[in-house]
Design an enzyme around this catalytic site. Structure first.
Site, mmCIF file in Angstrom:
data_model
loop_
_atom_site.group_PDB
_atom_site.id
_atom_site.type_symbol
_atom_site.label_atom_id
_atom_site.label_comp_id
_atom_site.label_asym_id
_atom_site.label_seq_id
_atom_site.Cartn_x
_atom_site.Cartn_y
_atom_site.Cartn_z
ATOM 1 N N CYS A 109 -19.842 3.610 8.815
ATOM 2 C CA CYS A 109 -20.221 4.461 9.835
ATOM 3 C C CYS A 109 -21.941 3.718 10.773
ATOM 4 O O CYS A 109 -21.377 3.575 11.215
ATOM 5 C CB CYS A 109 -19.791 5.635 9.320
ATOM 6 S SG CYS A 109 -18.554 5.897 9.379
ATOM 7 N N ASN A 129 -23.901 10.291 14.881
ATOM 8 C CA ASN A 129 -24.326 9.046 14.027
ATOM 9 C C ASN A 129 -25.786 8.355 14.180
ATOM 10 O O ASN A 129 -26.498 8.313 13.122
ATOM 11 C CB ASN A 129 -23.263 7.927 13.383
ATOM 12 C CG ASN A 129 -22.076 8.519 12.969
ATOM 13 O OD1 ASN A 129 -22.525 9.439 11.981
ATOM 14 N ND2 ASN A 129 -20.960 8.243 12.992
ATOM 15 N N THR A 166 -11.969 0.474 12.803
ATOM 16 C CA THR A 166 -12.556 -0.812 14.048
ATOM 17 C C THR A 166 -13.346 -0.991 13.652
ATOM 18 O O THR A 166 -14.311 -1.065 13.975
ATOM 19 C CB THR A 166 -12.573 0.490 15.113
ATOM 20 O OG1 THR A 166 -13.354 1.612 14.989
ATOM 21 C CG2 THR A 166 -11.778 1.141 15.983
ATOM 22 N N GLY A 192 -35.765 6.204 1.334
ATOM 23 C CA GLY A 192 -34.223 4.988 0.251
ATOM 24 C C GLY A 192 -34.711 3.920 0.925
ATOM 25 O O GLY A 192 -35.722 2.555 1.769
ATOM 26 N N PHE A 235 -30.787 14.662 5.435
ATOM 27 C CA PHE A 235 -30.963 13.605 6.112
ATOM 28 C C PHE A 235 -32.598 13.297 6.372
ATOM 29 O O PHE A 235 -33.131 13.021 6.825
ATOM 30 C CB PHE A 235 -30.077 13.395 6.514
ATOM 31 C CG PHE A 235 -28.887 12.812 6.917
ATOM 32 C CD1 PHE A 235 -28.258 13.998 6.471
ATOM 33 C CD2 PHE A 235 -28.313 11.664 7.127
ATOM 34 C CE1 PHE A 235 -26.921 13.602 5.835
ATOM 35 C CE2 PHE A 235 -26.623 11.409 6.764
ATOM 36 C CZ PHE A 235 -26.305 12.325 5.887
ATOM 37 N N LEU A 236 -33.658 13.609 5.324
ATOM 38 C CA LEU A 236 -34.650 13.176 5.002
ATOM 39 C C LEU A 236 -34.890 12.453 3.569
ATOM 40 O O LEU A 236 -36.086 12.601 3.311
ATOM 41 C CB LEU A 236 -35.060 14.603 5.294
ATOM 42 C CG LEU A 236 -35.790 14.905 7.386
ATOM 43 C CD1 LEU A 236 -36.455 15.714 6.930
ATOM 44 C CD2 LEU A 236 -35.807 13.988 7.956
ATOM 45 N N LYS A 287 0.709 -1.078 -0.135
ATOM 46 C CA LYS A 287 0.089 0.310 0.330
ATOM 47 C C LYS A 287 0.498 1.445 -0.050
ATOM 48 O O LYS A 287 0.464 2.011 -0.629
ATOM 49 C CB LYS A 287 -1.043 0.268 1.314
ATOM 50 C CG LYS A 287 -1.542 0.170 1.317
ATOM 51 C CD LYS A 287 -3.066 0.335 2.448
ATOM 52 C CE LYS A 287 -4.394 1.013 3.166
ATOM 53 N NZ LYS A 287 -5.110 1.039 3.881
HETATM 54 C C1 UDX Z 1 -21.766 9.079 7.696
HETATM 55 C C2 UDX Z 1 -22.211 10.675 8.060
HETATM 56 O O1 UDX Z 1 -22.307 11.120 7.185
HETATM 57 C C3 UDX Z 1 -20.943 10.908 8.001
HETATM 58 O O2 UDX Z 1 -20.701 12.698 9.040
HETATM 59 C C4 UDX Z 1 -19.322 10.308 9.161
HETATM 60 O O3 UDX Z 1 -18.247 10.376 9.854
HETATM 61 C C5 UDX Z 1 -19.906 8.558 8.997
HETATM 62 O O4 UDX Z 1 -21.057 8.164 8.327
HETATM 63 P P1 UDX Z 1 -21.181 8.385 5.235
HETATM 64 O O5 UDX Z 1 -21.341 6.955 5.445
HETATM 65 O O6 UDX Z 1 -20.346 8.866 4.046
HETATM 66 O O7 UDX Z 1 -21.304 9.469 6.167
HETATM 67 O O8 UDX Z 1 -22.422 8.522 4.270
HETATM 68 P P2 UDX Z 1 -23.619 9.568 4.875
HETATM 69 O O9 UDX Z 1 -23.779 10.710 3.765
HETATM 70 O O10 UDX Z 1 -23.964 10.383 5.873
HETATM 71 O O11 UDX Z 1 -24.997 7.992 4.179
HETATM 72 C C6 UDX Z 1 -25.015 6.920 5.247
HETATM 73 C C7 UDX Z 1 -26.269 6.170 4.530
HETATM 74 O O12 UDX Z 1 -27.377 7.182 4.639
HETATM 75 C C8 UDX Z 1 -25.923 6.363 3.361
HETATM 76 O O13 UDX Z 1 -26.272 4.037 3.040
HETATM 77 C C9 UDX Z 1 -27.552 6.854 2.783
HETATM 78 O O14 UDX Z 1 -27.679 6.485 1.269
HETATM 79 C C10 UDX Z 1 -28.018 6.812 3.493
HETATM 80 N N1 UDX Z 1 -28.988 8.311 3.841
HETATM 81 C C11 UDX Z 1 -28.616 9.576 4.081
HETATM 82 C C12 UDX Z 1 -30.510 8.110 3.428
HETATM 83 O O15 UDX Z 1 -31.070 7.099 2.788
HETATM 84 N N2 UDX Z 1 -31.338 9.336 3.221
HETATM 85 C C13 UDX Z 1 -30.777 10.316 3.511
HETATM 86 O O16 UDX Z 1 -31.271 11.490 3.367
HETATM 87 C C14 UDX Z 1 -29.296 10.810 3.733
#
Ligand code: UDX
Length: 441
Positions: free
Chosen positions: A267, A215, A86, A260, A256-257, A35
């Protein structure tokens, strides 16, 4: 400032590159020689928009280097970040800290007096204090009479927009037990405080819990709107308009509304499960988080039933075209993607699946061995009885609908991300199912 970033995974690489962009001298360390050799050739192991250019520019400027020699770089650093993986421990979902322990044991053998060891990895509450004790013990065993402090600086990076999130965060959270350590981390983020980015200085335990609580709250928001979407389908309401209608209330917020197929990624699923583990150990129940985890898991599993229902109750002998495999767009990450629940269930029900993803097919291939991976979206549509949109990549947002219909056996779409409107699908002659909105047939 001289900084060591231990581990060149997603978080380590993005954070290391961004700190070097801030003007610090950053050495990224990884024990994986291949890597490091690839990074030294300018090859970036993860897909993240803008990361390759940023790594190239800062390597060129001499501020960012990659090595397997942890001792040398740690000995010269004021701040050492631990950004190792982790993973969820099998069985109990609790975060597995073995990589963190191994990293701090190595660091203790080389760290200089007055340095700060910072956890960037998401670790259970209390880990920072445990690591401070562990490092202290290790230093004593080694006969090293020096003082090293431990801080927590959780990351909030979203895959696909991680660089933007790092350079323009809503806030930076710093958990430490003394003023000098807070001041050291504040110096590291000086370019952001000059831009008035709020800095939350708190204790290590609080910083660690902020990450999990944040989260879990976002996962709850998504799960809430997904449940409302189920209700919308039964009562003839529209979840997108509901999201707008409630999101304009400043106390709720519009982000985040999006309803889906359920949240995935590296995460939310892992951190919500780990939070439940932390609570259990503390003898506290978290019924809301518990419900979110099970609601999301069952939702991902139920999505295949929608597709089967859209095909008249059976997919036996039918061809399903799947567009999008990754857990969200602009990443090649397949971890806990809804596609990993949906596609095996369709195969199990007798369908054959031909899929496309712009970036995720290399990661997806070993996880979905019985899925035909196609070179483009239109190739995936040939001879299909139904098309399912699992991930809202931009390339799927403006499909040539007459061409889609002409390639398929019958024009049926299940849009699990609500990227098309009922009106345009009706005009194109599709039978159209989406999430939390009226079906068009
Ligand atoms: C997330 C957090 O946003 C970030 O702050 C943290 O550090 C790591 O986890 P990430 O996993 O990269 O980031 O993606 P994110 O854009 O948050 O989406 C997570 C999941 O939620 C995806 O599967 C996405 O499709 C879903 N999602 C997100 C929804 O279904 N609806 C939404 O409105 C937003």
């Amino acid at each position: 400032m001289k900084v060591t970033m231990v581990a060149t995974g997603y978080v380590g690489l993005v954070s290391g590159a961004c700190f070097s962009e801030f003007g610090h001298d950053v050495v990224c360390v990884d024990s994986d020689e291949r890597k490091i050799a690839a990074l030294n050739r300018g090859e970036i192991p993860v897909f993240e928009p803008g990361l390759d250019a940023m790594v190239a520019a800062n390597t060129e400027a001499g501020r960012l280097t990659f090595t397997t020699n942890l001792g040398e770089s740690v000995a010269a650093s004021e701040v050492i970040f631990v950004a190792v993986d982790t993973p969820s421990r099998h069985g109990d979902g609790y975060a597995d800290l073995s990589y963190v322990y191994a990293a701090v044991d190595d660091i203790a053998a080389h760290v200089q007096d007055g340095a700060v060891v910072v956890t960037k990895s998401t670790v259970p509450v209390g880990t920072g204090s445990e690591l401070a004790e562990r490092i202290g013990q290790r230093l004593a065993e080694l006969g090293r009479d020096i003082s090293v402090s431990v801080a927590s600086n959780p990351e909030f990076l979203r895959e696909g927009s991680a660089i933007e999130d790092f350079k323009r965060p809503d806030r930076v959270v710093v958990g430490a037990e003394d003023e000098a350590t807070h001041a050291t981390i504040a110096r590291l983020y000086r370019p952001l405080s000059l831009r008035n980015v709020p800095m939350v200085h708190t204790s290590r335990e609080t910083a660690e819990l902020i990450k999990y609580a944040g989260n879990a709250f976002l996962a709850t928001k998504i799960t809430f709107i997904n449940e409302i979407a189920d209700l919308c389908e039964q009562v003839g309401a529209n979840v997108q308009e509901i999201a707008r209608g409630i999101g304009l209330d400043g106390r709720i917020g519009s982000k985040f509304l999006h309803a889906g197929p359920g949240y995935g990624g590296s995460c939310f699923p892992k951190d919500t499960r780990a939070l439940l583990g932390i609570a259990e150990q503390a003898d506290v129940t978290l019924p809301i988080v518990d419900a979110v985890v099970s609601s999301n898991e069952s939702r991902k599993k139920r999505m295949a039933d929608r597709i089967i229902a859209a095909c008249g109750g059976s997919v036996e002998g039918k061809t399903v075209a799947v567009l999008g495999l990754t857990f969200k767009p602009n990443t090649d990450d397949m971890r806990e993607s809804p596609s990993l629940d949906i596609i095996p269930a369709l195969l199990e029900a007798g369908a054959s699946v031909q899929a496309h993803d712009p970036e995720g097919m290399r990661e997806a291939a070993p996880l979905l061995p019985d899925t035909k991976l196609m070179t483009g979206p239109y190739e995936a549509l040939e001879g299909a009885d139904v098309v399912v949109i699992i991930t809202e990549w931009n390339v799927y947002r403006a499909l040539d609908l007459p061409r889609v219909a002409s390639l398929m056996n019958q024009p049926i779409m299940v849009d699990l991300r609500n990227i098309y409107t009922a009106a345009e699908m009706q005009q194109a002659g599709f039978t159209y199912y989406s999430v939390g909105r009226e079906a068009i047939s």
